[in-house]
Scaffold this motif. Structure first.
Motif, PDB file in Angstrom:
ATOM      1  N   THR A  15       0.843  -1.193   0.047  1.00 46.49           N
ATOM      2  CA  THR A  15      -0.098  -0.038  -0.003  1.00 46.49           C
ATOM      3  C   THR A  15       0.959   1.321   0.203  1.00 46.49           C
ATOM      4  OG1 THR A  15      -0.036  -0.069   2.439  1.00 46.49           O
ATOM      5  CG2 THR A  15      -1.792  -1.173   1.324  1.00 46.49           C
ATOM      6  N   SER A  16       0.150   2.498  -0.182  1.00 48.74           N
ATOM      7  CA  SER A  16       0.924   3.764  -0.183  1.00 48.74           C
ATOM      8  C   SER A  16       1.166   3.948   1.410  1.00 48.74           C
ATOM      9  CB  SER A  16       0.294   4.860  -0.746  1.00 48.74           C
ATOM     10  OG  SER A  16       0.604   6.061  -0.620  1.00 48.74           O
ATOM     11  N   GLY A  17       2.411   4.831   1.527  1.00 49.56           N
ATOM     12  CA  GLY A  17       2.838   5.332   2.472  1.00 49.56           C
ATOM     13  C   GLY A  17       2.135   6.515   3.099  1.00 49.56           C
ATOM     14  N   LEU A  18       1.455   7.320   2.059  1.00 50.52           N
ATOM     15  CA  LEU A  18       0.825   8.477   2.453  1.00 50.52           C
ATOM     16  C   LEU A  18       0.128   8.633   3.622  1.00 50.52           C
ATOM     17  CD1 LEU A  18       0.535  11.616   1.112  1.00 50.52           C
ATOM     18  CD2 LEU A  18      -1.193  10.484  -0.606  1.00 50.52           C
ATOM     19  N   ARG A  19      -1.039   7.636   3.648  1.00 52.78           N
ATOM     20  CA  ARG A  19      -1.688   7.654   4.975  1.00 52.78           C
ATOM     21  C   ARG A  19      -0.986   7.705   6.082  1.00 52.78           C
ATOM     22  NH1 ARG A  19      -5.972   3.421   2.612  1.00 52.78           N
ATOM     23  NH2 ARG A  19      -7.404   4.852   1.449  1.00 52.78           N
ATOM     24  N   SER A  20       0.079   6.770   6.286  1.00 54.66           N
ATOM     25  CA  SER A  20       0.937   6.948   7.429  1.00 54.66           C
ATOM     26  C   SER A  20       1.440   8.322   7.834  1.00 54.66           C
ATOM     27  CB  SER A  20       1.920   5.999   7.122  1.00 54.66           C
ATOM     28  OG  SER A  20       1.346   4.422   7.185  1.00 54.66           O
ATOM     29  N   CYS A  21       1.845   8.819   6.406  1.00 62.50           N
ATOM     30  CA  CYS A  21       2.698  10.278   6.521  1.00 62.50           C
ATOM     31  C   CYS A  21       1.606  11.278   6.948  1.00 62.50           C
ATOM     32  CB  CYS A  21       3.105  10.594   5.269  1.00 62.50           C
ATOM     33  SG  CYS A  21       4.603   9.460   4.586  1.00 62.50           S
ATOM     34  N   LEU A  22       0.427  11.310   6.676  1.00 60.80           N
ATOM     35  CA  LEU A  22      -0.591  12.152   6.869  1.00 60.80           C
ATOM     36  C   LEU A  22      -1.010  11.908   8.437  1.00 60.80           C
ATOM     37  CD1 LEU A  22      -3.046  11.949   3.944  1.00 60.80           C
ATOM     38  CD2 LEU A  22      -1.758  13.946   4.704  1.00 60.80           C
ATOM     39  N   MET A  23      -1.119  10.789   8.905  1.00 57.24           N
ATOM     40  CA  MET A  23      -1.547  10.585  10.384  1.00 57.24           C
ATOM     41  C   MET A  23      -0.454  11.031  11.223  1.00 57.24           C
ATOM     42  SD  MET A  23      -2.941   6.416  10.433  1.00 57.24           S
ATOM     43  CE  MET A  23      -4.212   5.958   9.587  1.00 57.24           C
ATOM     44  N   ILE A  24       0.844  10.847  10.897  1.00 51.61           N
ATOM     45  CA  ILE A  24       2.015  11.158  11.917  1.00 51.61           C
ATOM     46  C   ILE A  24       1.920  12.931  11.893  1.00 51.61           C
ATOM     47  CG2 ILE A  24       4.659  11.391  12.143  1.00 51.61           C
ATOM     48  CD1 ILE A  24       4.659   8.459  10.812  1.00 51.61           C
ATOM     49  N   ALA A  25       2.199  13.239  10.470  1.00 53.54           N
ATOM     50  CA  ALA A  25       2.042  14.962  10.609  1.00 53.54           C
ATOM     51  C   ALA A  25       1.095  15.658  11.120  1.00 53.54           C
ATOM     52  CB  ALA A  25       2.196  15.123   9.033  1.00 53.54           C
ATOM     53  N   LYS A  26      -0.141  15.070  10.994  1.00 52.60           N
ATOM     54  CA  LYS A  26      -1.564  15.606  11.453  1.00 52.60           C
ATOM     55  C   LYS A  26      -1.234  15.583  13.007  1.00 52.60           C
ATOM     56  CE  LYS A  26      -6.558  15.242  11.616  1.00 52.60           C
ATOM     57  NZ  LYS A  26      -6.836  16.571  11.533  1.00 52.60           N
ATOM     58  N   VAL A  27      -1.076  14.730  13.740  1.00 50.89           N
ATOM     59  CA  VAL A  27      -0.887  14.626  15.211  1.00 50.89           C
ATOM     60  C   VAL A  27       0.183  15.413  15.755  1.00 50.89           C
ATOM     61  CG1 VAL A  27      -0.360  13.258  17.040  1.00 50.89           C
ATOM     62  CG2 VAL A  27      -1.789  12.162  15.323  1.00 50.89           C
ATOM     63  N   CYS A  28       1.403  15.676  14.943  1.00 50.21           N
ATOM     64  CA  CYS A  28       2.705  16.431  15.350  1.00 50.21           C
ATOM     65  C   CYS A  28       1.968  17.816  15.130  1.00 50.21           C
ATOM     66  CB  CYS A  28       3.566  16.313  14.324  1.00 50.21           C
ATOM     67  SG  CYS A  28       4.536  14.719  14.757  1.00 50.21           S
ATOM     68  N   ALA A  29       1.360  18.232  14.124  1.00 50.88           N
ATOM     69  CA  ALA A  29       0.859  19.438  14.004  1.00 50.88           C
ATOM     70  C   ALA A  29      -0.007  20.069  14.895  1.00 50.88           C
ATOM     71  CB  ALA A  29       0.337  19.842  12.510  1.00 50.88           C
ATOM     72  N   GLU A  30      -1.038  19.140  15.281  1.00 51.10           N
ATOM     73  CA  GLU A  30      -2.059  19.409  16.238  1.00 51.10           C
ATOM     74  C   GLU A  30      -1.519  19.541  17.728  1.00 51.10           C
ATOM     75  OE1 GLU A  30      -5.351  17.288  15.213  1.00 51.10           O
ATOM     76  OE2 GLU A  30      -5.929  18.109  13.666  1.00 51.10           O
ATOM     77  N   HIS A  31      -0.446  18.917  17.977  1.00 53.96           N
ATOM     78  CA  HIS A  31      -0.053  18.722  19.433  1.00 53.96           C
ATOM     79  C   HIS A  31       1.269  19.483  19.762  1.00 53.96           C
ATOM     80  CE1 HIS A  31      -3.583  16.129  20.546  1.00 53.96           C
ATOM     81  NE2 HIS A  31      -3.318  15.730  19.270  1.00 53.96           N
ATOM     82  N   ASP A  32       1.829  20.187  18.653  1.00 54.64           N
ATOM     83  CA  ASP A  32       2.823  20.975  18.624  1.00 54.64           C
ATOM     84  C   ASP A  32       4.365  20.126  19.030  1.00 54.64           C
ATOM     85  OD1 ASP A  32       1.709  23.371  18.097  1.00 54.64           O
ATOM     86  OD2 ASP A  32       1.143  23.576  20.147  1.00 54.64           O
ATOM     87  N   ILE A  33       4.197  19.064  18.382  1.00 58.20           N
ATOM     88  CA  ILE A  33       5.230  17.792  18.400  1.00 58.20           C
ATOM     89  C   ILE A  33       6.360  18.040  17.421  1.00 58.20           C
ATOM     90  CG2 ILE A  33       5.907  15.164  18.572  1.00 58.20           C
ATOM     91  CD1 ILE A  33       3.025  14.993  19.627  1.00 58.20           C
ATOM     92  N   VAL A  34       7.546  18.143  17.858  1.00 56.60           N
ATOM     93  CA  VAL A  34       8.723  18.633  16.838  1.00 56.60           C
ATOM     94  C   VAL A  34       8.766  17.397  16.032  1.00 56.60           C
ATOM     95  CG1 VAL A  34      10.864  19.510  16.227  1.00 56.60           C
ATOM     96  CG2 VAL A  34       9.432  20.253  18.195  1.00 56.60           C
ATOM     97  N   ALA A  35       8.854  17.162  14.672  1.00 56.84           N
ATOM     98  CA  ALA A  35       9.294  16.150  13.952  1.00 56.84           C
ATOM     99  C   ALA A  35      10.630  16.072  13.694  1.00 56.84           C
ATOM    100  CB  ALA A  35       8.614  16.244  12.604  1.00 56.84           C
TER     101      ALA A  35
END
Length: 381
Positions: free
Chosen positions: A243-263
């Motif tokens: 499968t594509s990795g895009l969904r995983s990327c979106l999940m990780i990025a969304k949580v980081c963005a909404e909870h001020d977690i540095v990637a």
């Protein structure tokens, strides 16, 4: 007094333009698909799960500017689900009631024909989006053959309507499907495939994934690019490429963005998020996949991008000692004159090869010298 519309009428969608991300590769696929649709053909978007087939299908439907009928493939589908039924109820729904109630309903409504979604789309000239159509059994989809080729939809015998329907000239169909090796997917009959123009949807390229993640989640492009490369490396090492990795990327990025977690790979919360999202997406043991994920994160410790504030008005001279390359300079100065331009306008006007233009635009985006607005590229003010 407002008269309620029939139930089927409420299934008509009017697609409104949304936050659809257009990169050079997406623009190219969209242009190809619309070319076939405008010429009267139906198209088939085929590719692994998570490659954006449904999103692109809805965007294409929006470009056609017609109401949309959306159908999801289902192994329990019957021909009545696609065409319609005499009573307005499918057999499966009727059997959920008591037998005496079923007989009563059938008797009362036997002269009340109700169009299903395919029939209404053919009758009214709507755009049909048939998502994951190969989850339906091939014999059910046979009703599509004459509609796509002879422009005639055959209907069941009825006392109050003809046995066939002339398909509206503006009717178009957009199909999506996953590979046949996926669970719950049926082999597609050659006769149907022969009536469609199939466009293969590969894993979105790095630029496309980065732009989608940045625009959908609000995360910085540097962080989006880091997450894309991190997920890609992990999937390669664990052979999790079905499968594509895009969904995983979106999940990780969304949580980081909404909870001020540095990637960054050394941030404990970020490592936990990566583990929670990625470890269940491999066929390896939890111990093995965990070890590989830590290796990938640790390998990136020295390569992670520094966390710095973005500036809205970057200074071109500040890029030294990393000056703009030749194609980047051409594009930058062209946008200074035109203020905005699409990818097609850029590479055609400047006589630059598509792949070179894509790399140059990607570099300018990463340097925060230009930004994307719908399908156009513009300079930061």
């Amino acid at each position: 007094m407002t008269v309620a519309e029939p139930q089927t009428r409420r299934s008509v969608l009017r697609v409104r333009p949304g936050q659809f991300v257009v990169t050079p590769s997406i623009h190219q696929i969209t242009t190809r698909a619309l070319r076939y649709l405008h010429s009267g053909f139906s198209i088939h978007l085929r590719g692994p799960a998570g490659t954006g087939k449904t999103t692109l299908a809805m965007h294409l439907a929006n470009c056609l500017a017609r109401p949309v009928m959306l159908i999801f493939g289902d192994d329990d589908f019957t021909s009545s689900d696609l065409i319609g039924s005499q009573s307005g109820y499918t057999h499966k729904k009727l059997m959920d009631n008591y037998i005496h109630s079923v007989l009563k309903v059938e008797d009362e409504l036997k002269h009340n024909w109700v169009d299903s979604r395919l029939t209404m789309a053919c009758r009214e000239g709507f755009t049909l989006v048939y998502d994951e159509f190969n989850r339906s059994r091939p014999e059910v989809n046979n009703v599509l053959l004459s509609a796509l080729e002879e422009k005639i939809l055959t209907l069941p015998p009825s006392s109050n309507q003809p046995e066939y329907l002339q398909v509206h000239s503006q009717f178009r169909a957009i199909f999506t499907s996953n590979p046949e090796e996926y669970c719950g997917v049926h082999a597609t009959q050659d006769a149907l495939m022969d009536r469609l123009v199939t466009i293969n949807m590969p894993e979105p390229d790095e630029l496309t994934q980065t732009e989608i993640i940045a625009q959908k989640t609000g995360i910085r492009r540097e962080d989006a690019l880091f997450i894309v490369n991190l997920v890609k490396t992990f999937r390669l090492r664990t052979a999790a490429e079905k499968t594509s990795g895009l969904r995983s990327c979106l999940m990780i990025a969304k949580v980081c963005a909404e909870h001020d977690i540095v990637a960054t790979p050394d941030h404990a919360d970020f490592r936990d998020i990566c583990a929670d999202v990625l470890l269940s997406r491999t066929n390896l043991s939890i111990e093995k996949s965990t070890t590989l994920l830590w290796e990938v994160l640790n390998d990136n410790l020295t390569e992670s991008l520094p966390f710095a504030e973005e500036t809205d008005s970057p200074d071109v001279s500040a890029l030294s000692p990393d000056p703009l390359k030749e194609h980047e300079q051409k594009i930058y100065h062209y946008l200074e004159q035109t203020h905005k331009a699409s990818f097609h306008e850029i590479y055609k006007t400047l006589n630059i090869k598509q792949d070179q233009a894509e790399k140059a635009i990607h570099s300018l985006l990463q340097k925060n010298l230009l930004k994307q607005q719908d399908q156009f590229y513009i300079l930061f003010e």
